[in-house]
Each structure stands twice: as C-alpha cells, then as structure tokens.
Write an enzyme that holds these catalytic residues in place. Structure first.
Site, PDB file in Angstrom:
ATOM      1  N   ASP A  10       0.874  -1.176   0.000  1.00 31.44           N
ATOM      2  CA  ASP A  10       0.000   0.000   0.000  1.00 31.44           C
ATOM      3  C   ASP A  10       0.912   1.227   0.000  1.00 31.44           C
ATOM      4  OD1 ASP A  10      -2.302   1.726   0.705  1.00 31.44           O
ATOM      5  OD2 ASP A  10      -1.345   1.782   2.678  1.00 31.44           O
ATOM      6  N   ASP A  12      -0.291   5.146   0.854  1.00 29.52           N
ATOM      7  CA  ASP A  12      -0.563   6.184   1.868  1.00 29.52           C
ATOM      8  C   ASP A  12      -0.704   5.582   3.261  1.00 29.52           C
ATOM      9  OD1 ASP A  12      -2.347   7.554  -0.752  1.00 29.52           O
ATOM     10  OD2 ASP A  12      -0.680   8.590   0.191  1.00 29.52           O
TER      11      ASP A  12
HETATM   12  C1  XBP Z   1      -5.264   6.289   0.609  1.00 23.32           C
HETATM   13  C2  XBP Z   1      -6.460   6.933   0.024  1.00 23.32           C
HETATM   14  C3  XBP Z   1      -6.266   8.008  -1.007  1.00 23.32           C
HETATM   15  C4  XBP Z   1      -5.558   9.207  -0.386  1.00 23.32           C
HETATM   16  C5  XBP Z   1      -5.795  10.465  -1.210  1.00 23.32           C
HETATM   17  O1  XBP Z   1      -4.805   5.391  -0.364  1.00 23.32           O
HETATM   18  O2  XBP Z   1      -7.569   6.547   0.351  1.00 23.32           O
HETATM   19  O3  XBP Z   1      -7.549   8.388  -1.451  1.00 23.32           O
HETATM   20  O4  XBP Z   1      -6.120   9.449   0.905  1.00 23.32           O
HETATM   21  O5  XBP Z   1      -5.341  10.252  -2.517  1.00 23.32           O
HETATM   22  P1  XBP Z   1      -3.947   4.048   0.057  1.00 23.32           P
HETATM   23  P2  XBP Z   1      -6.272  10.702  -3.744  1.00 23.32           P
HETATM   24  O6  XBP Z   1      -3.907   3.957   1.571  1.00 23.32           O
HETATM   25  O7  XBP Z   1      -4.710   2.910  -0.584  1.00 23.32           O
HETATM   26  O8  XBP Z   1      -2.586   4.266  -0.541  1.00 23.32           O
HETATM   27  O9  XBP Z   1      -6.821  12.067  -3.415  1.00 23.32           O
HETATM   28  O10 XBP Z   1      -5.365  10.701  -4.945  1.00 23.32           O
HETATM   29  O11 XBP Z   1      -7.345   9.650  -3.804  1.00 23.32           O
HETATM   30 MG    MG Z   2      -3.027   3.201   3.237  1.00 26.08          MG
END
Ligand code: XBP
Ligand code: MG
Length: 259
Positions: A10, A12
């Site tokens: 993953d 973020d």
């Molecule tokens: C985390 C999310 C993303 C980010 C914002 O993604 O839910 O939506 O918060 O990015 P992950 P965007 O944990 O799956 O990496 O605004 O580009 O969606």
């Molecule tokens: Mg994440």
C-alpha cells in the site's frame, strides 16, 4: 529463499505518512484556491479517511456537511475539478521533499531487489502521486523497482473492495499465497484479505492505530530498523526486532503452515 515471490505494498500511511501533513493540506489548499471556506482539521480528516479515494471523500463531505452543494447539476464536474487542484497541490508538496518514506521502507525495498523478490503497489491514491512520492522521497530510479503500480481509478471499486489487490496479483501473474502484502488501515486489510492475501502485515500510524485489523497475520507500529525496534501489536515477530524479508518469510510460513 523466503517462501514468497512478491511484496505488494500500500502507499498512503504505509510507504509514507502522507495523510495528515500531505493529502489533508492539499485538500485545504484546493478549497481555498476556489474560495471555499472548507477546512479539514486533523480530527475531521481522520473521520473522512473512512472513505477511500479523494473524489469520493469530497462527495462524502458534501453529503454530510455541505448540503447546499449536494444538488448542483454539475456536482461531479465540480468535485473532479477540486480534486485535480488538490492533486496539483499534493504533487507540489511532494516535490518539496516534505514527506519522507517511513523508517525501514528503503531498507526493505533494497533487500527485496537484492533477493529477487518482486515489488508491486496496490493503492487507492492517484497514480501520479505514487511515482512522485517514490521519486522525491526515494530516488529517481525507485519507481522502476516496481513491476506493477496498481493505483486509483483503474478499478471499479476502491478499498475496502479487493479490486486493486486483485489487479496487482493479475498483473504480477501470481496467486495470493505466493505474495506478502503490507497495509496500514482497516480498509486496506479488508481489501487485501478479500483478494486472498492472508500473509498480511499491518504497519499502523496515528490515524489507524485503533482500527480493527482482524485477520491480519502481524500488526506492528512500523517496519523498524536495527536501531529502531518495532512494537508488535498483534501476532508474533520471532527472533527479530524489525521487519525484513526473513521476518516476512516467517510470517508467511506461519500463515500457510496450517494449510
Ligand atoms: C489512501 C487513500 C487516497 C488518499 C488520497 O490510499 O484513500 O484516497 O487518501 O489520494 P492508500 P487521492 O492507503 O490505498 O494508498 O486524493 O489521490 O485519492
Ligand atoms: Mg493506506
């Protein structure tokens, strides 16, 4: 060597702590840019993170807190424009090198490359955000270390749906039991488990540390490093104080030993 062929990560909250001081600030900058007095505080953003996907998060916020906007004829266009602005601010923020990779991430990525363990990403975030984070916080060559970057709107349903992990597995050409997944959130855990990825490590952060990680094989407060031992929150970490391929291999063996 380690019992698995690929590591699916993953982004973020896992590769870097991007939400509070990254995405949240970019959303607020986009709102201000178009003259909206919307401000997502750290606490409010923690609630909104239950909704994955930036556009989906804005739609959810409008539904719950800004009903005057909910009936706009051009709502989808309005939200998409806000999100494009947000992404531009986020990319500028990444470009300033303000969001370092979490402790141990580069160490694990380098070890995987050296050991021939294939690398993939499965994330809800916008694809451009992934390459820019890896480049600005890891190095110009780091995006190329990943065979697969499954990200954002390429799938019909975002996490907690399994679609993005299913896509990563499909593009790797591997079955789930030959892979290890790393996540940071309950939505991510449900997505990975839904794709059959039972050898699943969760590295929590401030926004996710109190969430339910049932079904995850191992939950820690991070990957750690030789000088930065991890705290185990669920499961066992035999004979090591930080997460490396041996620790992930031992986790993988424990998960599939009973099969
Ligand atoms: C985390 C999310 C993303 C980010 C914002 O993604 O839910 O939506 O918060 O990015 P992950 P965007 O944990 O799956 O990496 O605004 O580009 O969606
Ligand atoms: Mg994440």
């Amino acid at each position: 060597m380690y019992g698995f062929d690929a590591l699916i990560l993953d982004v973020d909250g896992t590769l870097a702590d991007t939400e509070r001081d990254g995405h949240r600030c970019a959303f607020n900058a986009a709102f201000a840019e178009v003259g909206l007095d919307w401000i997502w505080s750290e606490d409010l953003y923690g609630e909104l993170l239950a909704i994955t996907g930036g556009k989906e998060r804005i739609h959810h916020y409008i539904e719950r807190s800004r009903p005057a906007f909910a009936n706009r004829d051009d709502l989808d266009h309005f939200v998409a424009d806000l999100h494009r602005r947000k992404t531009r601010h986020y990319l500028e923020l990444l470009g300033r090198g303000q969001l370092p990779l979490r402790v141990g991430v580069m160490r694990l990525l380098r070890q995987a490359r050296g050991a021939g363990v294939r690398l993939a990403v499965a994330t809800t975030t916008t694809p451009e955000n992934v390459g820019t984070l890896l480049t600005c916080s890891g190095g110009e060559d780091v995006p190329g270390w990943f065979e697969v970057i499954a990200a954002g709107d390429v799938v019909p349903a975002k996490k907690p749906a399994p679609d993005i992990f299913d896509l990563a597995l499909d593009e790797l050409g591997l079955p789930a039991h030959r892979c290890v997944a790393v996540e940071d959130s309950a939505n991510g855990v449900r997505s990975a488990l839904g794709a059959g990825l039972r050898a699943l490590l969760v590295t929590v952060n401030d926004y996710t540390k109190d969430q339910d990680f049932s079904g995850a094989a191992l939950v820690t407060d991070g990957l750690g490093d030789p000088k930065c031992p991890v705290k185990v929150l669920q499961g066992t970490l035999e004979g090591s104080e930080y997460i490396d391929l041996s620790a992930l291999g031992a986790m993988h063996r424990r998960v599939y030993a009973a099969d």
